[in-house]
Design a protein around this motif. Structure first.
Motif, mmCIF file in Angstrom:
data_model
loop_
_atom_site.group_PDB
_atom_site.id
_atom_site.type_symbol
_atom_site.label_atom_id
_atom_site.label_comp_id
_atom_site.label_asym_id
_atom_site.label_seq_id
_atom_site.Cartn_x
_atom_site.Cartn_y
_atom_site.Cartn_z
ATOM 1 N N VAL A 126 0.862 -1.174 0.000
ATOM 2 C CA VAL A 126 0.000 0.000 0.000
ATOM 3 C C VAL A 126 0.896 1.220 0.000
ATOM 4 C CG1 VAL A 126 -1.634 1.356 1.362
ATOM 5 C CG2 VAL A 126 -1.920 -1.118 1.173
ATOM 6 N N GLU A 127 0.567 2.166 -0.848
ATOM 7 C CA GLU A 127 1.298 3.431 -0.894
ATOM 8 C C GLU A 127 0.296 4.550 -0.626
ATOM 9 O OE1 GLU A 127 4.725 5.385 -3.690
ATOM 10 O OE2 GLU A 127 3.264 4.059 -4.613
ATOM 11 N N VAL A 128 0.609 5.380 0.363
ATOM 12 C CA VAL A 128 -0.236 6.525 0.702
ATOM 13 C C VAL A 128 0.566 7.779 0.400
ATOM 14 C CG1 VAL A 128 -1.495 7.721 2.522
ATOM 15 C CG2 VAL A 128 -1.385 5.214 2.524
ATOM 16 N N LEU A 129 -0.008 8.672 -0.410
ATOM 17 C CA LEU A 129 0.646 9.923 -0.765
ATOM 18 C C LEU A 129 -0.172 11.092 -0.227
ATOM 19 C CD1 LEU A 129 1.417 9.210 -4.528
ATOM 20 C CD2 LEU A 129 2.922 8.877 -2.591
ATOM 21 N N VAL A 130 0.519 12.100 0.305
ATOM 22 C CA VAL A 130 -0.124 13.364 0.677
ATOM 23 C C VAL A 130 0.578 14.456 -0.114
ATOM 24 C CG1 VAL A 130 -0.964 12.650 2.937
ATOM 25 C CG2 VAL A 130 1.331 13.581 2.744
ATOM 26 N N ASP A 131 -0.210 15.248 -0.803
ATOM 27 C CA ASP A 131 0.350 16.264 -1.690
ATOM 28 C C ASP A 131 0.061 17.661 -1.167
ATOM 29 O OD1 ASP A 131 1.458 14.767 -4.036
ATOM 30 O OD2 ASP A 131 -0.567 13.953 -4.002
ATOM 31 N N ASP A 132 1.119 18.475 -1.090
ATOM 32 C CA ASP A 132 1.010 19.902 -0.773
ATOM 33 C C ASP A 132 0.661 20.587 -2.092
ATOM 34 O OD1 ASP A 132 1.398 22.593 -0.289
ATOM 35 O OD2 ASP A 132 3.356 22.344 0.636
ATOM 36 N N TYR A 133 -0.560 21.048 -2.204
ATOM 37 C CA TYR A 133 -1.092 21.558 -3.456
ATOM 38 C C TYR A 133 -0.334 22.776 -3.985
ATOM 39 C CZ TYR A 133 -4.609 23.173 -6.801
ATOM 40 O OH TYR A 133 -5.260 23.583 -7.930
ATOM 41 N N TYR A 134 0.052 23.680 -3.117
ATOM 42 C CA TYR A 134 0.681 24.927 -3.556
ATOM 43 C C TYR A 134 2.188 24.827 -3.772
ATOM 44 C CZ TYR A 134 -3.745 27.105 -2.347
ATOM 45 O OH TYR A 134 -5.077 27.433 -2.281
ATOM 46 N N TYR A 136 4.012 21.837 -4.309
ATOM 47 C CA TYR A 136 4.414 20.657 -5.087
ATOM 48 C C TYR A 136 5.357 19.744 -4.313
ATOM 49 C CZ TYR A 136 2.557 23.767 -8.609
ATOM 50 O OH TYR A 136 1.754 24.639 -9.294
ATOM 51 N N VAL A 137 5.044 19.517 -3.045
ATOM 52 C CA VAL A 137 5.795 18.578 -2.219
ATOM 53 C C VAL A 137 4.874 17.398 -1.931
ATOM 54 C CG1 VAL A 137 6.993 18.223 -0.029
ATOM 55 C CG2 VAL A 137 7.108 20.450 -1.160
ATOM 56 N N THR A 138 5.387 16.189 -2.083
ATOM 57 C CA THR A 138 4.605 14.983 -1.838
ATOM 58 C C THR A 138 5.279 14.161 -0.759
ATOM 59 O OG1 THR A 138 3.815 14.927 -4.112
ATOM 60 C CG2 THR A 138 3.688 12.869 -2.866
ATOM 61 N N GLY A 139 4.530 13.833 0.274
ATOM 62 C CA GLY A 139 5.002 12.907 1.298
ATOM 63 C C GLY A 139 4.398 11.541 1.040
ATOM 64 N N TYR A 140 5.100 10.485 1.460
ATOM 65 C CA TYR A 140 4.583 9.138 1.200
ATOM 66 C C TYR A 140 4.848 8.200 2.370
ATOM 67 C CZ TYR A 140 9.396 7.783 0.269
ATOM 68 O OH TYR A 140 10.737 7.549 0.387
ATOM 69 N N ALA A 141 4.033 7.171 2.426
ATOM 70 C CA ALA A 141 4.252 6.007 3.284
ATOM 71 C C ALA A 141 4.061 4.786 2.400
ATOM 72 C CB ALA A 141 3.272 5.990 4.442
ATOM 73 N N GLU A 142 5.044 3.884 2.406
ATOM 74 C CA GLU A 142 4.954 2.622 1.668
ATOM 75 C C GLU A 142 4.933 1.498 2.680
ATOM 76 O OE1 GLU A 142 8.324 2.551 -0.970
ATOM 77 O OE2 GLU A 142 7.182 3.515 -2.555
#
Length: 155
Positions: A126-134, A136-142
């Protein structure tokens, strides 16, 4: 008579195997929670957005449980969850855009089911991504079914 003794021996061996395996620790446990966060300044700055929740692994599918999303003050973002088997994407879920307003805010998303029942073995990562809309930074958990923890980072 011989059949009865063989059956008794088979039952005894089966019970012994159950007893030994029943008290053996699992070789690896599936992870039960995740945290994904996007942080400014390549991870050294302020938190922009974050996603948290639990993981319930089933034989082929996974449910992300009690999922919450945080958007810091002045930030907007969204969460995406992907269910994989190897390089094959089996299921995906994406939230709408959440904005933190002037003080920052937690949003309750709830449970997110990811279905892998269409293939033998089902979802293994499972990959969960959180995106900072303004920014363009993406954090993830795999999170891998066979590991006891999730790895996280950002790009």
């Amino acid at each position: 008579m011989l059949r009865r003794r063989l059956a008794q021996a088979g039952v005894a061996i089966g019970m012994l195997a159950v007893a030994v395996l029943g008290f053996s620790p699992a070789a690896s446990a599936s992870p039960t929670s995740f945290v994904a966060k996007a942080v400014h300044a390549n991870g050294a700055g302020a938190l922009a957005v974050q996603g948290t929740g639990g993981l319930a692994w089933y034989s082929r599918s996974v449910t992300l449980t009690s999922v919450k999303f945080y958007a810091n003050a002045g930030e907007c973002g969204y969460l995406t969850a992907w269910g994989w088997q190897g390089s094959a994407l089996l299921d995906t879920y994406e939230t709408g855009l959440y904005c933190g307003g002037s003080a920052g805010q937690w949003f309750t998303i709830g449970n997110i089911p990811l279905d892998g029942s269409q293939v033998s073995g089902g979802i293994t990562k499972v990959e969960v991504l959180v995106d900072d809309y303004y920014h363009y930074v993406t954090g993830y958990a795999e999170c891998w079914r066979t590991n006891s923890v999730c790895t996280s980072g950002q790009f």
